[in-house]
Design a protein around this motif. Structure first.
Motif, PDB file in Angstrom:
ATOM      1  N   ASN A 148       0.827  -1.207   0.000  1.00 18.62           N
ATOM      2  CA  ASN A 148       0.000   0.000   0.000  1.00 18.62           C
ATOM      3  C   ASN A 148       0.861   1.258   0.000  1.00 18.62           C
ATOM      4  N   CYS A 149       1.947   1.221   0.768  1.00 14.94           N
ATOM      5  CA  CYS A 149       2.881   2.350   0.786  1.00 14.94           C
ATOM      6  C   CYS A 149       3.503   2.539  -0.594  1.00 14.94           C
ATOM      7  N   LEU A 150       3.935   1.457  -1.197  1.00 17.02           N
ATOM      8  CA  LEU A 150       4.561   1.499  -2.518  1.00 17.02           C
ATOM      9  C   LEU A 150       3.613   2.074  -3.565  1.00 17.02           C
ATOM     10  N   ASN A 151       2.340   1.709  -3.471  1.00 15.51           N
ATOM     11  CA  ASN A 151       1.365   2.144  -4.463  1.00 15.51           C
ATOM     12  C   ASN A 151       0.854   3.564  -4.220  1.00 15.51           C
ATOM     13  N   ASP A 152       1.233   4.141  -3.087  1.00 13.05           N
ATOM     14  CA  ASP A 152       0.842   5.505  -2.772  1.00 13.05           C
ATOM     15  C   ASP A 152       1.846   6.459  -3.417  1.00 13.05           C
ATOM     16  N   MET A 153       1.471   7.007  -4.564  1.00 13.06           N
ATOM     17  CA  MET A 153       2.418   7.817  -5.320  1.00 13.06           C
ATOM     18  C   MET A 153       2.673   9.183  -4.680  1.00 13.06           C
TER      19      MET A 153
ATOM     20  N   VAL B 158      12.261   7.964  -1.700  1.00  6.01           N
ATOM     21  CA  VAL B 158      13.080   7.257  -0.707  1.00  6.01           C
ATOM     22  C   VAL B 158      12.226   6.317   0.132  1.00  6.01           C
ATOM     23  N   VAL B 159      11.000   6.736   0.433  1.00  3.69           N
ATOM     24  CA  VAL B 159      10.093   5.896   1.222  1.00  3.69           C
ATOM     25  C   VAL B 159       9.635   4.707   0.386  1.00  3.69           C
ATOM     26  N   ARG B 160       9.273   4.969  -0.864  1.00  4.38           N
ATOM     27  CA  ARG B 160       8.823   3.885  -1.743  1.00  4.38           C
ATOM     28  C   ARG B 160       9.961   2.901  -2.018  1.00  4.38           C
ATOM     29  N   HIS B 161      11.171   3.422  -2.186  1.00  6.36           N
ATOM     30  CA  HIS B 161      12.328   2.526  -2.373  1.00  6.36           C
ATOM     31  C   HIS B 161      12.487   1.603  -1.181  1.00  6.36           C
ATOM     32  N   GLU B 162      12.352   2.156   0.018  1.00  5.97           N
ATOM     33  CA  GLU B 162      12.542   1.339   1.219  1.00  5.97           C
ATOM     34  C   GLU B 162      11.431   0.306   1.367  1.00  5.97           C
ATOM     35  N   ALA B 163      10.226   0.651   0.896  1.00  9.25           N
ATOM     36  CA  ALA B 163       9.132  -0.317   0.916  1.00  9.25           C
ATOM     37  C   ALA B 163       9.436  -1.497  -0.005  1.00  9.25           C
ATOM     38  N   VAL B 164      10.008  -1.205  -1.179  1.00 12.08           N
ATOM     39  CA  VAL B 164      10.390  -2.288  -2.099  1.00 12.08           C
ATOM     40  C   VAL B 164      11.506  -3.129  -1.497  1.00 12.08           C
ATOM     41  N   GLU B 165      12.500  -2.473  -0.903  1.00 15.04           N
ATOM     42  CA  GLU B 165      13.593  -3.222  -0.277  1.00 15.04           C
ATOM     43  C   GLU B 165      13.067  -4.113   0.845  1.00 15.04           C
TER      44      GLU B 165
ATOM     45  N   ILE C  10      13.668   6.215 -10.234  1.00 14.61           N
ATOM     46  CA  ILE C  10      14.836   5.354 -10.441  1.00 14.61           C
ATOM     47  C   ILE C  10      15.223   4.619  -9.161  1.00 14.61           C
ATOM     48  N   GLU C  11      15.013   5.259  -8.005  1.00 10.92           N
ATOM     49  CA  GLU C  11      15.327   4.600  -6.727  1.00 10.92           C
ATOM     50  C   GLU C  11      14.507   3.325  -6.559  1.00 10.92           C
TER      51      GLU C  11
ATOM     52  N   LEU D 127      21.408   5.119  -5.300  1.00  9.22           N
ATOM     53  CA  LEU D 127      21.042   3.990  -4.447  1.00  9.22           C
ATOM     54  C   LEU D 127      22.289   3.240  -3.990  1.00  9.22           C
ATOM     55  N   PHE D 128      23.204   3.019  -4.913  1.00 10.73           N
ATOM     56  CA  PHE D 128      24.454   2.328  -4.615  1.00 10.73           C
ATOM     57  C   PHE D 128      25.262   3.113  -3.586  1.00 10.73           C
TER      58      PHE D 128
END
Length: 312
Positions: free
Chosen positions: A80-85, A90-97, A121-122, A220-221
């Motif tokens: 849900n966090c990831l889909n919240d555009m 940075v928050v969405r990246h961390e949700a994917v991780e 890109i993140e 990201l790297f």
């Protein structure tokens, strides 16, 4: 503790974490990590509520903590966090991780789609990493031990089995390799460090990791390099000067600067402290808050006078 005591403790921590306006940010961080440590389903639900906050730093840390629980209960919250555009990249990246840390194979198609088409890109790079990690562990079940480390963290890639610093250093900066393989080299360098017998060997290993900041394409790297130094703490103090340069660099991506600031917070030196104090009023919110939390944590652990621990 009995069930009632546990319930009361969770209520206390949640009340601190989800007090968006009236609570010290660093104290909210300690409450978050306390909930992660308890790790019940209710804790996961209470942590997820903090995605409604305005602090990019806190929300990103919430996503990290949810992933570290490795609980499938957290997957829907993270999705849900990831889909919240409206959430920051940075928050969405961390949700994917975090989804990658939990490692659900039925999310592979979603990760593949994100890696190809997400706007940020993140997120694209993180989804690529998460996809490769899940596939690797599916195809090599005998390599699960490579995910274990002395920091008890669930990393976005298993460490390399290579232990030669020169070879790991070369792989780290080889842009012809996948991001996944370069991350494996990164964690290989981190985990081989304690095996170095002399200060010169340890510094060579640290310098190899520091070369990661020369990466030009992937913020990201670079952010993960800074995260590794945060894990190493005093063990990586040879890197203090370079981390200060990263924090000072106003052209650097905010996610890199904030991770470098957090790393400095784990290095008890005057140089590190002065850098954090300098940027405590930064116009970049994620950096400003990172410095605030890092300085608070340093004061808390060193003196334990200004801020009291969150306890039962």
């Amino acid at each position: 503790m009995n069930a009632q005591e546990l319930d009361e403790l969770i209520t206390k921590y949640s009340g601190i974490l989800n007090n968006f306006e009236g609570e010290n940010l660093a104290r909210r961080f300690r409450a978050l990590f306390s909930l992660k440590g308890l790790g019940t389903d209710r804790c996961i639900e209470e942590m997820g509520k903090a995605f409604a906050d305005s602090s990019e730093l806190l929300k990103h840390e919430v996503a990290y903590c949810l992933g570290q629980t490795k609980s499938e209960k957290a997957l829907e919250i993270l999705k849900n966090c990831l889909n919240d555009m409206k959430q920051e990249p940075v928050v969405r990246h961390e949700a994917v991780e975090a989804i990658g840390a939990i490692g659900p194979p039925d999310y592979l198609e979603m990760l593949k789609e994100l890696a190809a088409n997400d706007r940020d890109i993140e997120v694209r790079e993180t989804a690529e990493l998460a996809f490769d990690k899940i596939k690797f562990l599916e195809e090599h079940p005998d390599k699960q031990h490579l995910m274990k480390n002395r920091f008890n963290s669930v990393d976005p890639a298993p460490r390399s089995e290579e232990e030669d610093v020169a070879k790991l250093s070369k792989a780290l900066m080889n842009t012809e390799l996948s991001l996944f393989d370069r991350y494996r080299a990164m964690f290989g360098l981190r985990d081989v460090l304690p095996k170095m017998k002399t200060e010169a060997e340890r510094n060579e290993c640290i310098e190899a990791l520091l070369s990661g900041f020369k990466e030009t394409k992937s913020a990201l790297f670079r952010h993960e390099i800074a995260f590794v130094f945060g894990q190493l703490g005093e063990e990586g103090s040879h890197a203090t000067g370079r981390l200060v340069q990263v924090v000072d660099d106003e052209l650097e991506h905010g996610m890199v600067r904030h991770e470098a600031a957090e790393a400095l917070g784990n290095m008890s030196s005057d140089v590190a402290s002065e850098c954090l104090k300098k940027h405590r009023t930064s116009s970049a919110q994620i950096l400003r808050e990172s410095c605030e939390v890092a300085l608070d944590q340093s004061e808390y652990y060193e003196s334990n006078t200004q801020f009291q621990p969150i306890s039962a």
